[in-house]
Design a protein around this motif. Structure first.
Motif, PDB file in Angstrom:
ATOM      1  N   SER A  71       6.762 -15.261  17.289  1.00  0.00           N
ATOM      2  CA  SER A  71       5.790 -16.083  18.019  1.00  0.00           C
ATOM      3  C   SER A  71       6.478 -17.104  18.919  1.00  0.00           C
ATOM      4  CB  SER A  71       4.852 -16.790  17.044  1.00  0.00           C
ATOM      5  OG  SER A  71       5.565 -17.698  16.228  1.00  0.00           O
ATOM      6  N   PRO A 114       8.085 -16.499  27.004  1.00  0.00           N
ATOM      7  CA  PRO A 114       6.935 -15.815  27.622  1.00  0.00           C
ATOM      8  C   PRO A 114       7.295 -14.539  28.378  1.00  0.00           C
ATOM      9  CG  PRO A 114       6.779 -18.170  27.983  1.00  0.00           C
ATOM     10  CD  PRO A 114       8.126 -17.923  27.346  1.00  0.00           C
ATOM     11  N   HIS A 154       7.044 -11.462  26.139  1.00  0.00           N
ATOM     12  CA  HIS A 154       5.781 -11.164  25.462  1.00  0.00           C
ATOM     13  C   HIS A 154       5.252  -9.763  25.737  1.00  0.00           C
ATOM     14  CE1 HIS A 154       4.590 -15.617  24.599  1.00  0.00           C
ATOM     15  NE2 HIS A 154       5.743 -15.282  24.080  1.00  0.00           N
ATOM     16  N   ASP A 155       5.511  -9.216  26.897  1.00  0.00           N
ATOM     17  CA  ASP A 155       5.010  -7.880  27.223  1.00  0.00           C
ATOM     18  C   ASP A 155       6.047  -6.788  26.970  1.00  0.00           C
ATOM     19  OD1 ASP A 155       2.494  -8.809  27.957  1.00  0.00           O
ATOM     20  OD2 ASP A 155       3.161  -9.249  30.008  1.00  0.00           O
ATOM     21  N   LYS A 170       1.133 -14.450  13.736  1.00  0.00           N
ATOM     22  CA  LYS A 170       1.654 -13.961  15.019  1.00  0.00           C
ATOM     23  C   LYS A 170       2.908 -13.093  14.852  1.00  0.00           C
ATOM     24  CE  LYS A 170      -0.336 -17.606  17.785  1.00  0.00           C
ATOM     25  NZ  LYS A 170      -0.101 -18.640  18.791  1.00  0.00           N
TER      26      LYS A 170
END
Length: 187
Positions: free
Chosen positions: A16, A20, A23-24, A134
Motif C-alpha cells: 500500500s 503511485p 500502482h498500475d 490493501k
C-alpha cells in the motif's frame, strides 16, 4: 509509512506504500517476497515421516523424526510474523493424515506434518488481512499428500474451508480469467 522520498518504512504494509507510478504495474512484474515451505516452523516431531520415502521406514524412531524436522525446517517464524516482515507469497504444501480421527482436517507438511491444522493458519492469515486490507497475498497450495483414497471429496472439503475462511477476499474466476487473458495478450 512512506517517507517524502518514497521510501517504504513498514514491511507490514509495503504494497500500500508503493509509489503511485507503480500502482498500475501487474503483479507478475513486481518482485514479491515469498517463503519456501512457509509453515515448516511448526513441524510435529510426533508426526509420521511423510517424506523422503527412504526415511519412512524409520518413522517409529524418534531421532529419525528429529533429524527430518531439523533438515525440513526452512522457516523459524510464524505466518503472522512472516506477513509482518513483508512476505506476500506463501508456499503451502497440504497433507491429509490417512488415519486422522478428524478426517476433514488438513495439515501442512515438509517431511513431517505440522502441529497446527490448515484452517487455523488460514484464520491467522485472514485475521492479518483484515488489518491490512490493501495488501495482496498469494497462497500457493500444492502437493496434497495422502489425498489418494478420496481425492475429490478431500479437495471439495478443502475448497469449502477456504471459501468459509476467506470469503469475499478470494480472487474469483472472473478476475483470474482477466489476469490470464492479459498475460496471454502480453506473450
Amino acid at each position: 509509512m512512506a517517507t517524502s522520498t518514497g521510501e517504504v518504512t513498514s514491511n507490514s504494509d509495503w504494497m500500500s506504500q508503493l509509489a503511485p507510478e507503480v500502482h498500475d504495474t501487474p503483479l507478475y512484474k513486481l518482485a514479491i517476497p515469498g517463503s519456501h515451505d512457509s509453515t515448516s516452523y511448526d513441524l510435529d516431531i510426533n508426526s509420521a515421516i511423510i517424506e523422503p520415502d527412504e526415511l519412512k521406514k524409520f518413522s517409529p524412531i524418534l531421532c529419525a523424526r528429529e533429524l527430518v524436522r531439523t533438515a525440513a525446517t526452512t522457516q523459524d517464524v510464524t505466518i503472522t510474523q512472516q506477513l509482518d516482515a513483508g512476505v506476500r507469497y506463501f508456499d503451502l504444501r497440504i497433507a491429509h493424515k490417512t488415519n486422522d480421527p478428524e478426517p476433514n482436517k488438513f495439515y501442512f507438511y515438509h517431511g513431517l506434518c505440522t502441529r497446527t491444522d490448515v484452517e487455523t493458519v488460514f484464520r491467522d492469515i485472514n485475521d492479518w488481512a483484515e488489518k491490512h486490507p490493501k495488501e495482496i497475498l498469494i497462497l500457493a497450495l500444492s502437493h496434497f499428500k495422502d489425498f489418494d483414497n478420496n481425492i475429490e471429496e478431500l479437495h471439495q472439503t478443502l475448497i469449502e474451508s477456504i471459501k468459509t475462511v476467506f470469503g469475499a477476499k478470494l480472487c474469483n474466476k472472473v478476475k483470474i480469467n482477466k489476469i490470464i487473458s492479459y498475460l496471454k495478450y502480453l506473450e
